[in-house]
Motif scaffolding. Sequence first.
Motif, short mmCIF file in Angstrom:
data_model
loop_
_atom_site.label_atom_id
_atom_site.label_comp_id
_atom_site.label_asym_id
_atom_site.label_seq_id
_atom_site.Cartn_x
_atom_site.Cartn_y
_atom_site.Cartn_z
N ALA A 1 0.83 -1.21 0.00
CA ALA A 1 0.00 0.00 0.00
C ALA A 1 0.87 1.26 0.00
CB ALA A 1 -0.92 0.00 1.23
N LEU A 2 1.93 1.25 0.81
CA LEU A 2 2.82 2.41 0.84
C LEU A 2 3.56 2.56 -0.49
CD1 LEU A 2 4.79 2.71 4.21
CD2 LEU A 2 3.29 4.40 3.13
N ALA A 3 3.98 1.44 -1.06
CA ALA A 3 4.70 1.50 -2.33
C ALA A 3 3.84 2.12 -3.43
CB ALA A 3 5.16 0.09 -2.74
N ALA A 4 2.52 1.88 -3.35
CA ALA A 4 1.61 2.45 -4.35
C ALA A 4 1.30 3.92 -4.07
CB ALA A 4 0.31 1.65 -4.37
N ALA A 5 1.65 4.37 -2.85
CA ALA A 5 1.29 5.73 -2.45
C ALA A 5 2.44 6.72 -2.59
CB ALA A 5 0.81 5.72 -0.98
N VAL A 6 3.68 6.24 -2.54
CA VAL A 6 4.85 7.14 -2.56
C VAL A 6 5.74 6.78 -3.74
CG1 VAL A 6 4.73 7.36 -0.04
CG2 VAL A 6 6.28 5.67 -1.06
N VAL A 7 6.78 7.60 -3.99
CA VAL A 7 7.62 7.39 -5.18
C VAL A 7 8.70 6.34 -4.98
CG1 VAL A 7 7.20 9.76 -5.98
CG2 VAL A 7 9.26 9.25 -4.63
N ASP B 1 10.28 2.68 -2.97
CA ASP B 1 9.71 1.35 -2.71
C ASP B 1 10.10 0.89 -1.31
OD1 ASP B 1 8.64 -1.13 -2.69
OD2 ASP B 1 9.50 -1.76 -4.62
N PRO B 2 9.26 1.20 -0.32
CA PRO B 2 9.59 0.87 1.07
C PRO B 2 9.71 -0.63 1.31
CG PRO B 2 7.79 2.47 0.97
CD PRO B 2 8.00 1.96 -0.41
N ARG B 3 9.16 -1.46 0.41
CA ARG B 3 9.28 -2.91 0.57
C ARG B 3 10.72 -3.38 0.46
NH1 ARG B 3 4.87 -3.81 -4.11
NH2 ARG B 3 6.44 -2.44 -5.03
N THR B 4 11.57 -2.56 -0.18
CA THR B 4 12.97 -2.95 -0.35
C THR B 4 13.81 -2.63 0.89
OG1 THR B 4 13.60 -0.81 -1.29
CG2 THR B 4 12.80 -2.49 -2.82
N LEU B 5 13.21 -1.92 1.86
CA LEU B 5 13.95 -1.58 3.09
C LEU B 5 14.11 -2.83 3.95
CD1 LEU B 5 12.18 1.73 4.21
CD2 LEU B 5 14.62 1.49 3.66
N ALA B 6 15.32 -3.03 4.51
CA ALA B 6 15.49 -4.05 5.54
C ALA B 6 14.78 -3.58 6.81
CB ALA B 6 16.98 -4.27 5.81
N ILE B 7 14.41 -4.53 7.66
CA ILE B 7 13.79 -4.15 8.94
C ILE B 7 14.78 -3.27 9.71
CG2 ILE B 7 12.66 -5.01 11.05
CD1 ILE B 7 11.46 -6.12 8.40
N GLY B 8 14.29 -2.16 10.24
CA GLY B 8 15.17 -1.28 11.01
C GLY B 8 15.94 -0.29 10.17
N ARG B 9 15.60 -0.19 8.88
CA ARG B 9 16.28 0.81 8.03
C ARG B 9 15.26 1.82 7.52
NH1 ARG B 9 21.46 -0.22 6.53
NH2 ARG B 9 21.46 2.05 6.52
N LYS C 1 9.02 0.04 -10.17
CA LYS C 1 8.68 -0.88 -9.07
C LYS C 1 7.35 -1.57 -9.38
CE LYS C 1 6.66 2.88 -6.37
NZ LYS C 1 6.64 3.62 -5.12
N PRO C 2 7.19 -2.83 -8.89
CA PRO C 2 5.96 -3.57 -9.16
C PRO C 2 4.73 -2.87 -8.59
CG PRO C 2 7.66 -5.00 -8.21
CD PRO C 2 8.16 -3.60 -8.11
N PHE D 1 2.48 3.48 -8.97
CA PHE D 1 2.23 4.38 -7.84
C PHE D 1 1.59 5.66 -8.35
CE2 PHE D 1 6.42 5.31 -9.51
CZ PHE D 1 6.53 6.68 -9.46
N VAL D 2 0.99 6.41 -7.46
CA VAL D 2 0.31 7.65 -7.84
C VAL D 2 1.35 8.66 -8.36
CG1 VAL D 2 -1.14 9.56 -7.07
CG2 VAL D 2 -1.47 7.27 -6.10
N GLY D 3 1.13 9.15 -9.56
CA GLY D 3 2.03 10.13 -10.16
C GLY D 3 2.98 9.52 -11.18
N ARG D 4 2.97 8.18 -11.30
CA ARG D 4 3.96 7.52 -12.15
C ARG D 4 3.91 7.99 -13.60
NH1 ARG D 4 4.51 3.43 -15.72
NH2 ARG D 4 6.60 2.52 -15.80
#
Lengths: 371, 126
Positions: A72-78, A80-88, A270-271, A274-277
């Motif tokens: 959901a966040l990845a689709a909302a922002v520019v 890709d937060p899914r690529t973040l490691a936990i704690g980063r 990114k898969p 996202f809004v604005g793409r």
Amino acid sequence: MSVPVTPPLHETALVARHRALGARLIEFGGWLMPVQYSGILEEHRAVRERAGLFELSHMGELFVDGPAAGDALAAAVVSDPRTLAIGRAHYSMICAPDGGIIDDLIIYRLAPDRYLVVANAGNAAVVSDELADRLAGLNAVLDDRSMATSLVAIQGPAAAGILAPLTDVDLNGLRYYAIAEGQVAGVPALVARTGYTGEDGFEVFVDWDRGPDVWSALEAAGHEAGLLPCGLGARDTLRLEAGMPLYGNELDRTTSPFDAGLGRVVKLDKPGGFVGREALVRATERGPSRRLIGLEITGRGIGRHGYAVARGGRPAGVVTSGTQSPTLGHPIAMAYVHPDDSEPGTILDVEIRDQPVAAKVVPLPFYRRPR
Amino acid sequence: MVPPELRYTKDHEWVRLDGDVATVGVTAFAAEQLGDVVFVELPAAGRSLAQHATFGVVESVKAVSDLFAPIGGEVVEANPALAGAPELVNHDPFGAGWMIRIRVSQAAEIDGLLDAAAYEQLTAKA
């Protein structure tokens, strides 16, 4: 000269402490915040040489939870937060469908399905509403804790040494743009190695009413090292030297991430999209019509937000931020100019009170901390 | 406490009249509100100023503010020290941080300015 008056505004849990410290309070993003205590130059130097303590509870803290939080966040922002490691964490932006920037953000990944999005004070409500809309129907919940969270930052080369004895978080193991849960001065906290000053430092998120406890503990612990309480004035000169954009100055709804030189943050492929793409894809095909540059003003005067920039009498662009650089000792500015006028070394003029004042294009940032 | 022998404007300039020459600066309150002063732009000698006309600009790290002439006349001198040491405006606003000297055309204009007590009352409210 005229002196501004301050209307009533949101107050943080620390406002009485700021008053007791002799701070001058101003309106910023709908909040009554300290702009300076001892003086911008002295506070700025404290952060570059020792440590500074900032209150940033006006910022927005938006938690996103749930099995679909990452998608959901990845689709909302520019980014890709899914690529973040936990704690980063990473820097991101939320854009309108036309590609204009609604706000710039720091996104922290706290757990596999839990993220913290930090938004600017003046945009926190807009970002919160926008995220709520973009998360609707997905298996993710937005918890806006902006009014329930105090944020205190300690920044500067001495910051780690001051904070370490007060916390159970292993600061040596906490990398730049990382976050960990623990305690600070006995208060449950999220401790992030992030900041907006160009120095090493930490941001400490705690419950609203514990902000004063953490502030007082850090203030006392830093006294010997020469820590100073710092206001938004020094925060602005520090971020400007570090070449960091400020929403409302360098970034706004009419600016795309590519204009601002922040294209690296935008993950067009990114898969899920996202809004604005679509608008941003077209922007990359066109190429930027302007570039964000650094200017060193070689004449006398400070180029400020909105001042015109010219090249040999022909309009070239506009200043977005300017100040006297406390570290460099001369005036600096950021400006948007035509790409043809953006090469480092180019001599431009800033129109200061109807007079052209010479300025040289220089690479950003103006200041990089010694490592 | 502001110096009792000076006169003041609502815009936070001060003026001291010695014979027909007025010395002009900004008050400690103004310097405090401005924050760290980094540039002062002042008029050249010979420029003639009407009372309340803009005579220069003071830039702090944070802001830029116009300076207004508390009294009309001809500029005889701008403080040369401020070019190299603008911080004098913060450190000694009523002394070494003075800005210009004016040969006054109508000394009676000073009667319309605030005395120290009235000025202190003004800043106490701010």
